[in-house]
Design a protein around this motif. Sequence first.
Motif, PDB file in Angstrom:
ATOM      1  N   ALA A 181       0.835  -1.204   0.000  1.00  0.00           N
ATOM      2  CA  ALA A 181       0.000   0.000   0.000  1.00  0.00           C
ATOM      3  C   ALA A 181       0.874   1.261   0.000  1.00  0.00           C
ATOM      4  O   ALA A 181       0.571   2.239  -0.696  1.00  0.00           O
ATOM      5  N   TYR A 182       1.955   1.222   0.761  1.00  0.00           N
ATOM      6  CA  TYR A 182       2.863   2.378   0.793  1.00  0.00           C
ATOM      7  C   TYR A 182       3.513   2.605  -0.579  1.00  0.00           C
ATOM      8  O   TYR A 182       3.633   3.738  -1.035  1.00  0.00           O
ATOM      9  N   ASN A 212       3.880   6.258  -5.180  1.00  0.00           N
ATOM     10  CA  ASN A 212       3.920   6.443  -6.621  1.00  0.00           C
ATOM     11  C   ASN A 212       2.638   7.033  -7.205  1.00  0.00           C
ATOM     12  O   ASN A 212       2.391   6.925  -8.406  1.00  0.00           O
ATOM     13  N   GLY A 213       1.835   7.673  -6.352  1.00  0.00           N
ATOM     14  CA  GLY A 213       0.688   8.422  -6.838  1.00  0.00           C
ATOM     15  C   GLY A 213      -0.564   7.610  -7.102  1.00  0.00           C
ATOM     16  O   GLY A 213      -1.485   8.091  -7.761  1.00  0.00           O
ATOM     17  N   TYR A 214      -0.632   6.404  -6.593  1.00  0.00           N
ATOM     18  CA  TYR A 214      -1.811   5.568  -6.768  1.00  0.00           C
ATOM     19  C   TYR A 214      -2.721   5.655  -5.541  1.00  0.00           C
ATOM     20  O   TYR A 214      -3.348   4.667  -5.145  1.00  0.00           O
ATOM     21  N   ASP A 215      -2.822   6.837  -4.972  1.00  0.00           N
ATOM     22  CA  ASP A 215      -3.611   7.045  -3.751  1.00  0.00           C
ATOM     23  C   ASP A 215      -5.049   6.565  -3.905  1.00  0.00           C
ATOM     24  O   ASP A 215      -5.650   6.084  -2.946  1.00  0.00           O
ATOM     25  N   TYR A 216      -5.613   6.729  -5.103  1.00  0.00           N
ATOM     26  CA  TYR A 216      -7.010   6.395  -5.350  1.00  0.00           C
ATOM     27  C   TYR A 216      -7.337   4.921  -5.088  1.00  0.00           C
ATOM     28  O   TYR A 216      -8.495   4.583  -4.853  1.00  0.00           O
ATOM     29  N   CYS A 217      -6.320   4.053  -5.097  1.00  0.00           N
ATOM     30  CA  CYS A 217      -6.625   2.627  -4.930  1.00  0.00           C
ATOM     31  C   CYS A 217      -5.993   2.010  -3.680  1.00  0.00           C
ATOM     32  O   CYS A 217      -6.064   0.798  -3.491  1.00  0.00           O
ATOM     33  N   VAL A 218      -5.407   2.822  -2.819  1.00  0.00           N
ATOM     34  CA  VAL A 218      -4.753   2.286  -1.619  1.00  0.00           C
ATOM     35  C   VAL A 218      -5.763   1.587  -0.703  1.00  0.00           C
ATOM     36  O   VAL A 218      -5.531   0.466  -0.256  1.00  0.00           O
ATOM     37  N   ASN A 219      -6.897   2.229  -0.434  1.00  0.00           N
ATOM     38  CA  ASN A 219      -7.901   1.602   0.427  1.00  0.00           C
ATOM     39  C   ASN A 219      -8.429   0.309  -0.181  1.00  0.00           C
ATOM     40  O   ASN A 219      -8.600  -0.693   0.521  1.00  0.00           O
ATOM     41  N   GLU A 244       1.020   4.346  -2.700  1.00  0.00           N
ATOM     42  CA  GLU A 244       0.880   5.751  -2.307  1.00  0.00           C
ATOM     43  C   GLU A 244       2.091   6.575  -2.732  1.00  0.00           C
ATOM     44  O   GLU A 244       1.959   7.690  -3.255  1.00  0.00           O
TER      45      GLU A 244
END
Length: 149
Positions: A82-83, A88-95, A86
Amino acid sequence: MELQIFYFDTKHAIEVHDWIIDKSGGLHGYREIGLLDSALEHIQNDDYYPTFEEKLKHLVIAVNKFHPFSDGNKRSSLVLGAYFLELNGYDYCVNKFILEMEEIVVWLAEGKIKDDLLFDIIKSIIEDDEFSESVKLRIFEAVGGFSDL
């Protein structure tokens, strides 16, 4: 244009692992930290891991299956994956990654989920897709029964 991929080092991975252990319990320390060093270095080699998804897959497998830590390897594979998203800018799919991968990392550790299926799961999560019927069926067959998919 090629996107730059950001990485983290073993020191950071150990700090994250220690945080996980402090929050959820277990043993501090590591067993085979050289395997983690190697994996973190290896995912930077585009000849072996040319896509972000392949790098993430190898990171999750390395932490999960190589057991670099004394305890908490499945949890660490989930949180470090998950880190990496995040970072690398993939915040939208971390959850979504955390929710979908919670059981997957257990099945991976048990040897039920193989590399190619893990890659397809990760790719689906990153592409913000629901798992295709094919991926759902492969997961079902891999785990040998019904699940909460």
